[in-house]
Design a protein around this motif. Structure first.
Motif, PDB file in Angstrom:
ATOM      1  N   MET A  66     -28.664  19.547  14.954  1.00 31.19           N
ATOM      2  CA  MET A  66     -29.350  20.435  15.895  1.00 31.19           C
ATOM      3  C   MET A  66     -29.471  19.766  17.264  1.00 31.19           C
ATOM      4  O   MET A  66     -29.375  20.425  18.296  1.00 31.19           O
ATOM      5  N   ILE A  67     -29.697  18.461  17.252  1.00 35.69           N
ATOM      6  CA  ILE A  67     -29.833  17.686  18.490  1.00 35.69           C
ATOM      7  C   ILE A  67     -28.945  16.459  18.336  1.00 35.69           C
ATOM      8  O   ILE A  67     -29.263  15.551  17.565  1.00 35.69           O
ATOM      9  N   SER A  68     -27.836  16.431  19.069  1.00 38.26           N
ATOM     10  CA  SER A  68     -26.906  15.307  18.931  1.00 38.26           C
ATOM     11  C   SER A  68     -27.352  14.092  19.729  1.00 38.26           C
ATOM     12  O   SER A  68     -26.878  12.985  19.487  1.00 38.26           O
ATOM     13  N   GLY A  69     -28.241  14.311  20.704  1.00 43.72           N
ATOM     14  CA  GLY A  69     -28.684  13.217  21.550  1.00 43.72           C
ATOM     15  C   GLY A  69     -27.975  13.155  22.879  1.00 43.72           C
ATOM     16  O   GLY A  69     -28.300  12.326  23.726  1.00 43.72           O
ATOM     17  N   ALA A  85     -38.255  27.542   9.886  1.00 44.40           N
ATOM     18  CA  ALA A  85     -37.840  26.316   9.198  1.00 44.40           C
ATOM     19  C   ALA A  85     -36.417  25.935   9.614  1.00 44.40           C
ATOM     20  O   ALA A  85     -35.566  26.810   9.813  1.00 44.40           O
ATOM     21  N   MET A  86     -36.180  24.622   9.724  1.00 46.06           N
ATOM     22  CA  MET A  86     -34.876  24.138  10.172  1.00 46.06           C
ATOM     23  C   MET A  86     -34.369  23.019   9.287  1.00 46.06           C
ATOM     24  O   MET A  86     -35.130  22.120   8.908  1.00 46.06           O
ATOM     25  N   VAL A  87     -33.065  23.085   9.000  1.00 45.05           N
ATOM     26  CA  VAL A  87     -32.366  22.004   8.300  1.00 45.05           C
ATOM     27  C   VAL A  87     -31.033  21.814   9.007  1.00 45.05           C
ATOM     28  O   VAL A  87     -30.333  22.789   9.277  1.00 45.05           O
ATOM     29  N   ASP A  88     -30.688  20.588   9.337  1.00 42.10           N
ATOM     30  CA  ASP A  88     -29.379  20.347   9.941  1.00 42.10           C
ATOM     31  C   ASP A  88     -28.617  19.298   9.132  1.00 42.10           C
ATOM     32  O   ASP A  88     -29.118  18.770   8.132  1.00 42.10           O
ATOM     33  N   GLN A  89     -27.381  19.040   9.537  1.00 44.87           N
ATOM     34  CA  GLN A  89     -26.474  18.135   8.831  1.00 44.87           C
ATOM     35  C   GLN A  89     -26.404  18.505   7.337  1.00 44.87           C
ATOM     36  O   GLN A  89     -26.406  17.632   6.455  1.00 44.87           O
ATOM     37  N   ALA A  90     -26.361  19.794   7.085  1.00 45.64           N
ATOM     38  CA  ALA A  90     -26.352  20.286   5.701  1.00 45.64           C
ATOM     39  C   ALA A  90     -24.951  20.190   5.100  1.00 45.64           C
ATOM     40  O   ALA A  90     -23.954  20.494   5.758  1.00 45.64           O
ATOM     41  N   THR A  91     -24.879  19.789   3.859  1.00 48.70           N
ATOM     42  CA  THR A  91     -23.618  19.721   3.118  1.00 48.70           C
ATOM     43  C   THR A  91     -23.798  20.414   1.772  1.00 48.70           C
ATOM     44  O   THR A  91     -24.872  20.359   1.168  1.00 48.70           O
ATOM     45  N   ALA A  92     -22.727  21.062   1.320  1.00 49.39           N
ATOM     46  CA  ALA A  92     -22.779  21.748   0.034  1.00 49.39           C
ATOM     47  C   ALA A  92     -22.637  20.736  -1.096  1.00 49.39           C
ATOM     48  O   ALA A  92     -22.067  19.654  -0.932  1.00 49.39           O
ATOM     49  N   LEU A 110     -35.198  27.984   0.679  1.00 49.43           N
ATOM     50  CA  LEU A 110     -35.103  26.704   1.376  1.00 49.43           C
ATOM     51  C   LEU A 110     -36.395  25.942   1.120  1.00 49.43           C
ATOM     52  O   LEU A 110     -37.473  26.362   1.543  1.00 49.43           O
ATOM     53  N   ARG A 111     -36.272  24.846   0.409  1.00 50.15           N
ATOM     54  CA  ARG A 111     -37.440  24.035   0.059  1.00 50.15           C
ATOM     55  C   ARG A 111     -37.216  22.636   0.608  1.00 50.15           C
ATOM     56  O   ARG A 111     -36.394  21.875   0.089  1.00 50.15           O
ATOM     57  N   GLY A 112     -37.927  22.314   1.695  1.00 55.38           N
ATOM     58  CA  GLY A 112     -37.676  21.037   2.349  1.00 55.38           C
ATOM     59  C   GLY A 112     -36.284  21.047   2.941  1.00 55.38           C
ATOM     60  O   GLY A 112     -35.917  21.923   3.710  1.00 55.38           O
ATOM     61  N   GLY A 113     -35.461  20.055   2.553  1.00 55.11           N
ATOM     62  CA  GLY A 113     -34.077  20.020   3.011  1.00 55.11           C
ATOM     63  C   GLY A 113     -33.101  20.541   1.986  1.00 55.11           C
ATOM     64  O   GLY A 113     -31.888  20.332   2.111  1.00 55.11           O
ATOM     65  N   THR A 114     -33.589  21.223   0.958  1.00 53.96           N
ATOM     66  CA  THR A 114     -32.746  21.697  -0.142  1.00 53.96           C
ATOM     67  C   THR A 114     -32.653  23.215  -0.133  1.00 53.96           C
ATOM     68  O   THR A 114     -33.665  23.914  -0.061  1.00 53.96           O
ATOM     69  N   GLU A 127     -34.336  18.010   6.771  1.00 53.96           N
ATOM     70  CA  GLU A 127     -35.379  18.910   7.253  1.00 53.96           C
ATOM     71  C   GLU A 127     -35.900  18.405   8.596  1.00 53.96           C
ATOM     72  O   GLU A 127     -36.159  17.212   8.771  1.00 53.96           O
ATOM     73  N   LEU A 128     -36.038  19.331   9.537  1.00 46.89           N
ATOM     74  CA  LEU A 128     -36.546  18.966  10.864  1.00 46.89           C
ATOM     75  C   LEU A 128     -37.957  19.508  11.029  1.00 46.89           C
ATOM     76  O   LEU A 128     -38.179  20.719  11.039  1.00 46.89           O
ATOM     77  N   THR A 129     -38.908  18.614  11.176  1.00 51.10           N
ATOM     78  CA  THR A 129     -40.297  18.994  11.423  1.00 51.10           C
ATOM     79  C   THR A 129     -40.543  19.036  12.928  1.00 51.10           C
ATOM     80  O   THR A 129     -39.731  18.525  13.714  1.00 51.10           O
ATOM     81  N   PRO A 130     -41.649  19.629  13.365  1.00 55.19           N
ATOM     82  CA  PRO A 130     -41.962  19.612  14.803  1.00 55.19           C
ATOM     83  C   PRO A 130     -41.990  18.211  15.385  1.00 55.19           C
ATOM     84  O   PRO A 130     -41.533  17.991  16.523  1.00 55.19           O
ATOM     85  N   ASP A 131     -42.499  17.241  14.636  1.00 50.92           N
ATOM     86  CA  ASP A 131     -42.520  15.854  15.131  1.00 50.92           C
ATOM     87  C   ASP A 131     -41.105  15.304  15.274  1.00 50.92           C
ATOM     88  O   ASP A 131     -40.808  14.572  16.233  1.00 50.92           O
ATOM     89  N   ASP A 132     -40.229  15.649  14.325  1.00 45.12           N
ATOM     90  CA  ASP A 132     -38.842  15.188  14.411  1.00 45.12           C
ATOM     91  C   ASP A 132     -38.162  15.740  15.659  1.00 45.12           C
ATOM     92  O   ASP A 132     -37.456  15.016  16.369  1.00 45.12           O
ATOM     93  N   VAL A 133     -38.377  17.021  15.913  1.00 40.26           N
ATOM     94  CA  VAL A 133     -37.761  17.658  17.075  1.00 40.26           C
ATOM     95  C   VAL A 133     -38.269  17.029  18.372  1.00 40.26           C
ATOM     96  O   VAL A 133     -37.481  16.715  19.279  1.00 40.26           O
ATOM     97  N   ALA A 134     -39.584  16.812  18.459  1.00 39.16           N
ATOM     98  CA  ALA A 134     -40.155  16.208  19.666  1.00 39.16           C
ATOM     99  C   ALA A 134     -39.592  14.809  19.902  1.00 39.16           C
ATOM    100  O   ALA A 134     -39.252  14.442  21.037  1.00 39.16           O
ATOM    101  N   ARG A 135     -39.474  14.032  18.839  1.00 39.02           N
ATOM    102  CA  ARG A 135     -38.961  12.671  18.981  1.00 39.02           C
ATOM    103  C   ARG A 135     -37.485  12.670  19.393  1.00 39.02           C
ATOM    104  O   ARG A 135     -37.076  11.923  20.278  1.00 39.02           O
TER     105      ARG A 135
END
Length: 397
Positions: A66-69, A85-92, A110-114, A127-135
């Motif tokens: 979602m955010i590559s930097g 709710a957000m999950v990135d870098q998802a793989t099957a 969607l439960r957590g990152g699953t 799983e991306l939380t609001p704190d993760d996104v802010a950081r």
């Protein structure tokens, strides 16, 4: 307009209908309230996030970061603000492709990152939380310098590729709508587009400018009660506006890449079936930038932008292919372009008839008062009083 809402996520997770597509633009047109959007887009941009929020999705699963930097893209923060709710870098699971593993239209949780379909785990991610996104956004601030170099490079390439259009106006079609000397409002879908139109409502009502819209700006204009005179559409657009909306416009301009072997034929069959006459514009500029170039080449003044990107952050947060055209176009249009937010400060309104009558009445009262202070004026006042007494007395008798 982004609708802010809060959605509480508990241990049971978020349940919805999976909608997946490798092309984000195609996915957005199929989303409905309660869906789980499964996509593949590096650095989720603001316009895409706004479309996801407006569609009412309950979760977003992204195969890419979602955010590559590279820069602080605002899309993830918009999803956070909307409680999605957000999950990135998802793989099957079991090495399968994510888009193939998540069956379109199936109920998922969607439960957590699953991500689960029934009791089976179909994909896992971060799983991306609001704190993760802010950081992550704070860390991405450091990537702005690199992106500025990219912006400079893309702008130089765009100018080299379309020098004739930018410097000499070559390739600009002739419209039925008269633009020279006319005020023009360019409407595109963007941050606060509806609010900007509300701010210039008085200007629109009194001045009645020419309205030029992009395809995604048609809905924005219609919500404000406007029927655009000109609409600009990218020939690569798969989901065209309704035929009725296009036929209401005097001019439908379709942009296509310069050097097309059949100028003016890019996708024209689709428009012919709709009964819409189009004119071609040879450019790789985004529809919003092409609309600005049309207005500028046509001699419009001023050009008021609604929903357009204006800051460096907004340029970088938009589609990659629009970086160069956006920057160069604004250099070309220059002082003719006015942001819609500035119009209320610059336009105070037209003089109305009742205002003129009021000024005239006040002037007559002032003149009468001045005359009454003179000997002749005093005599006129006495004579007028006597005549009124005689007139009223005669009527009473």
């Amino acid at each position: 307009m982004v609708k802010l809402r809060t959605r509480l996520h508990n241990d049971a997770g978020v349940t919805g209908t999976a909608r997946s597509d490798r092309r984000t633009s195609a996915l957005l047109s199929r989303l409905s309230s309660g869906d789980v959007a499964v996509l593949d887009q590096v650095d989720l941009d603001g316009p895409t996030a706004e479309a996801l929020v407006d569609a009412g999705v309950v979760a977003v699963v992204n195969r890419s970061p979602m955010i590559s930097g590279r820069f602080p893209n605002r899309g993830p923060q918009l999803l956070v603000d909307a409680g999605i709710a957000m999950v990135d870098q998802a793989t099957a699971t079991q090495g399968r492709d994510l888009m193939s593993a998540v069956t379109d239209g199936r109920r998922v949780v969607l439960r957590g990152g699953t991500l689960l379909a029934g009791d089976a785990v179909v994909a896992e991610g971060r799983e991306l939380t609001p704190d993760d996104v802010a950081r992550q956004l704070a860390d991405a601030e450091a990537g702005l310098s690199t992106q500025l170099r990219t912006l400079t490079h893309n702008s130089a390439e765009f100018l080299r590729r379309e020098e004739a259009l930018i410097l000499h106006g070559e390739g600009v079609p002739r419209l039925r709508t008269r633009l020279r000397g006319q005020p023009v409002v360019v409407v595109a879908q963007g941050p606060d587009d509806a609010a900007e139109l509300r701010r210039i409502r008085r200007y629109l009502r009194e001045v009645r400018p020419v309205v030029v819209s992009t395809a995604d700006g048609l809905a924005v204009a219609a919500a404000a009660g406007l029927t655009p005179d000109v609409v600009v559409i990218d020939s690569r657009t798969e989901d065209l506006p309704a035929a009725k909306a296009l036929r209401a416009c005097r001019d439908v301009v379709v942009t296509e890449a310069p050097g097309d072997t059949r100028p003016g034929r890019a996708g024209s069959e689709r428009f012919e079936r709709m009964g819409v006459r189009i004119v071609a514009m040879q450019t790789t500029a985004t529809p919003a930038d092409a609309a600005l170039l049309l207005a500028d080449a046509g001699g419009a003044t001023p050009i008021i932008g609604v929903g357009l990107r204006g800051t460096v952050e907004e340029f970088l947060d938009g589609p990659r292919d629009g970086l160069g055209s956006g920057y160069v176009t604004r250099l070309r249009v220059g002082p003719r372009l006015v942001d819609a937010t500035a119009v209320p400060m610059l336009y105070s309104g037209q003089l109305r008839a009742r205002h003129a009558y009021l000024v005239l009445l006040i002037g007559l009262i002032v003149v009468a008062a001045a005359i009454s202070t003179t000997d002749i004026g005093h005599q006129w006042a006495v004579d007028l009083g006597r005549q009124l007494d005689d007139l009223l007395g005669g009527r009473l008798s």
